[in-house]
Scaffold this active site. Structure first.
Site, PDB file in Angstrom:
ATOM      1  NE  ARG A 133      -3.764  -1.986   0.415  1.00 19.62           N
ATOM      2  CZ  ARG A 133      -5.009  -1.653  -0.651  1.00 19.62           C
ATOM      3  NH1 ARG A 133      -5.245  -0.926  -1.691  1.00 19.62           N
ATOM      4  NH2 ARG A 133      -5.970  -2.878  -0.090  1.00 19.62           N
ATOM      5  CB  THR A 142      10.577  11.401   2.529  1.00 16.26           C
ATOM      6  OG1 THR A 142      10.581  12.133   1.834  1.00 16.26           O
ATOM      7  CG2 THR A 142      11.550  11.383   4.357  1.00 16.26           C
ATOM      8  CG  HIS A 178     -26.394  45.924 -21.064  1.00 20.59           C
ATOM      9  ND1 HIS A 178     -26.604  45.551 -19.635  1.00 20.59           N
ATOM     10  CD2 HIS A 178     -26.349  46.791 -21.846  1.00 20.59           C
ATOM     11  CE1 HIS A 178     -26.026  46.808 -19.027  1.00 20.59           C
ATOM     12  NE2 HIS A 178     -25.525  47.680 -20.419  1.00 20.59           N
ATOM     13  CD  GLN A 204       5.658  13.088   4.956  1.00 21.67           C
ATOM     14  OE1 GLN A 204       4.187  13.226   5.031  1.00 21.67           O
ATOM     15  NE2 GLN A 204       6.235  12.759   5.757  1.00 21.67           N
ATOM     16  CB  SER A 242     -29.006  17.549 -35.642  1.00 24.96           C
ATOM     17  OG  SER A 242     -30.118  17.061 -35.337  1.00 24.96           O
ATOM     18  NE  ARG A 299     -15.318  18.002 -28.822  1.00 31.39           N
ATOM     19  CZ  ARG A 299     -14.610  17.127 -30.024  1.00 31.39           C
ATOM     20  NH1 ARG A 299     -13.599  17.188 -30.275  1.00 31.39           N
ATOM     21  NH2 ARG A 299     -15.103  16.356 -30.527  1.00 31.39           N
ATOM     22  CB  SER A 347      -2.304  11.344  -1.706  1.00 28.58           C
ATOM     23  OG  SER A 347      -2.003  10.458  -2.674  1.00 28.58           O
ATOM     24  NE  ARG A 397      -1.017   9.063  -5.744  1.00 26.12           N
ATOM     25  CZ  ARG A 397      -0.762   7.972  -5.426  1.00 26.12           C
ATOM     26  NH1 ARG A 397      -0.535   7.395  -6.438  1.00 26.12           N
ATOM     27  NH2 ARG A 397       0.600   8.141  -4.418  1.00 26.12           N
TER      28      ARG A 397
END
Length: 435
Positions: free
Chosen positions: A36, A62, A110, A192, A240, A254, A285, A289
Site C-alpha cells: 500500500r 522520503t 447587454h 514534508q 444533427s 466541446r 494525495s 493525482r
C-alpha cells in the site's frame, strides 16, 4: 552524494544505471498492492534488480522527496508543453484579426445592438485575454521552485546525520540536486511536502485560461447563431441526426464544456491547501493525482480545439452587412442631427423629427416584422431636404467604427507580435481534431 563524501561505489552506480530501463512495472504494481505504498513498492523491486546498490537506494530520502520533486518537474514540463500551444492560438487569431480589422460589425452590450465595432477588433478582445493567460502561465512556470533535499518534515535532519552534522554539505547537496533537476531555486522552508499553494497558483492560471477559452467560444457560438460566422465544418460532417440542415458549433461547445470543468478544478487546489494539517496530511494525495493531471489535460484539449477553430473560422460579410442595415438607421440619428445643425437647423426641432420617425420605424420592425425603414422616412420628410445629398455618406458603416482598424494594427504590432517572437518555430503546426 558520493561527491560529498558518502561511501558509494562505482560498481553500485553502474548497477543502477544498467537497470534503469528494465524495471518490472507489473511486479511493482503487485508489490504496491501488498505494501500500500507506491514509492516503497518501486524501491523493493529496484533493489531486487540491483542487489549491490540496494543499501543506497532511497538513501536518506522520503516518498515525498521522490513524489513532490517529480510533481514539480511535471508541472514545469506541462507548462512548457502548453505555452507554445497557447501561442499557436494567439498566432492564428492575430492573423484573423488583421484580416478583418476594418470589417464593420454590430457591437453588443447587454447582448443588445450597440455602437459598431469591427470583426478584427472583437478578435483583439479575445487576443488580449489570451495574452494575459500567456503571461500568467509563463510567470507560474518561472516561479516554480524545487522541493529539493529536505527530509521527512523539511528539517533535513536525516541528511545532516548522513554527513555527520556537516550543514554545509547538506546545503550543497540540496543545491546540486536542484540544479540537476533543471531548477534555479529550491524552497528553503517546507514541511514534508512543498507548499500546496504552489498547486493553487499553477492550477489558477490554467483555470483562468479556461475562462478565456469559454468566453471566446461562447462568442463564436452566439455569432454562429446569428449566421455572421462559423467554426470549421467539414463537407461530410453531420450536425444533427434529426435535422440535416443543422451546422452545430460542436468544437466551440466541446471547448466550453471542458473549459467549465477546468475552471472548477481551481477550487480543489484551494481546499487541498487549506486542509494541510501541520507539516502535512495525506488526504491531498489522491485528489492531487486527479486534479493536477486533469487541469493540464483539460488545458491542452481546449487549446488544441481553439487552434483548430481559429484556423478555419468562416466569416459571412453579407449577413453582417444586413444586420448593420437593420440597426444602423437608429444609430445614425446623432449624425443626422449634427448634419442638420451644420446646415442651419435647430437641434431640438431636428431631434423631435428624428424621435417621431424612429418610433414609427421601430413599430414597423417590432409590431409588423418589417425592415427598418427610418432612412426612407427621412428621405420622404421635407424637413431633411438640406442633407439628403449627404445622407448615404452619413450612413456609411465604416464611419461608425472609430479608430477600431488602427487599434487592431497597433495592438498586433505592439503587444501580440513581441510575444509571438518568443515562440518562433514552435507555432506552425496545424491542430487536427481526430473526432
Amino acid at each position: 552524494m558520493r561527491e560529498l563524501g558518502l561511501a558509494i561505489t562505482d560498481e553500485q552506480i553502474s548497477e543502477l544505471e544498467a537497470h534503469i530501463y528494465d524495471v518490472d512495472f507489473a511486479k511493482a504494481t503487485a508489490e504496491e498492492k501488498l505494501t500500500r505504498h507506491d514509492v516503497m513498492a518501486h524501491v523493493h523491486v529496484f533493489a531486487e534488480l540491483c542487489p549491490k546498490a540496494a543499501p543506497i537506494i532511497h538513501l536518506g530520502a522520503t516518498s515525498c522527496y521522490v513524489g513532490d520533486n517529480t510533481d514539480l518537474i511535471i508541472l514545469r514540463d506541462g507548462f512548457e508543453i502548453l505555452l507554445p500551444k497557447l501561442a499557436g492560438c494567439i498566432h492564428r487569431l492575430a492573423g484573423f484579426a488583421d484580416q478583418y480589422r476594418s470589417l464593420p460589425t454590430l457591437g453588443f452590450t447587454h447582448l443588445q445592438p450597440a455602437q459598431l465595432t469591427t470583426v478584427g477588433k472583437r478578435a483583439c478582445l479575445w487576443l488580449q485575454e489570451l495574452l494575459m493567460d500567456e503571461r500568467a502561465i509563463r510567470r507560474a512556470r518561472d516561479d516554480l521552485r524545487f522541493r529539493g533535499v529536505k527530509g521527512t518534515t523539511g528539517t533535513q535532519a536525516s541528511f545532516l546525520q548522513l554527513f555527520n552534522g556537516d550543514s554545509s554539505k547538506v546545503k550543497t547537496l540540496d543545491k546540486l540536486v536542484t540544479k540537476m533537476a533543471g531548477f534555479e531555486n529550491a524552497f528553503i522552508i517546507c514541511g514534508q511536502t512543498y507548499t500546496r499553494k504552489t498547486d493553487v497558483e499553477s492550477v489558477a492560471v490554467l483555470s483562468s485560461l479556461g475562462a478565456t477559452v469559454h468566453k471566446i467560444c461562447s462568442d463564436i457560438r452566439l455569432l454562429a447563431n446569428m449566421k455572421e460566422l462559423e467554426e470549421p465544418f467539414e463537407s461530410t460532417q453531420i450536425g444533427s441526426s434529426a435535422m440535416p440542415y443543422k451546422r452545430n458549433p460542436m468544437r466551440s461547445e466541446r471547448a466550453c464544456s471542458i473549459a467549465r470543468h477546468l475552471m472548477s478544478l481551481h477550487n480543489n487546489t484551494l481546499n487541498t491547501a487549506a486542509t494541510q494539517w501541520m507539516e502535512r496530511t495525506l488526504d491531498d494525495s489522491a485528489n492531487r493525482r486527479i486534479t493536477l493531471a486533469e487541469a493540464f489535460l483539460s488545458a491542452d484539449s481546449i487549446l488544441v480545439t481553439l487552434q483548430n477553430i481559429s484556423e478555419g473560422i468562416v466569416v459571412y460579410p453579407k449577413v453582417i452587412e444586413r444586420h448593420i442595415r437593420q440597426e444602423l438607421p437608429f444609430m445614425s440619428a446623432e449624425n443626422v442631427i449634427m448634419a442638420m445643425v451644420k446646415a442651419g437647423g435647430d437641434r431640438q426641432v431636428c431631434h423631435e423629427h428624428i424621435r417621431v420617425l424612429s418610433q414609427e420605424a421601430g413599430a414597423q420592425v417590432k409590431q409588423h416584422g418589417l425592415d427598418n425603414d427610418l432612412v426612407d422616412r427621412i428621405r420622404k420628410t421635407p424637413y431633411f431636404a438640406p442633407i439628403l445629398p449627404q445622407l448615404d455618406s452619413l450612413l456609411d458603416p465604416s464611419t461608425f467604427v472609430g479608430r477600431a482598424p488602427d487599434q487592431v494594427t497597433e495592438f498586433l504590432q505592439e503587444e501580440v507580435h513581441p510575444v509571438l517572437e518568443k515562440y518562433k518555430g514552435k507555432i506552425d503546426k496545424p491542430a487536427i481534431l481526430e473526432i
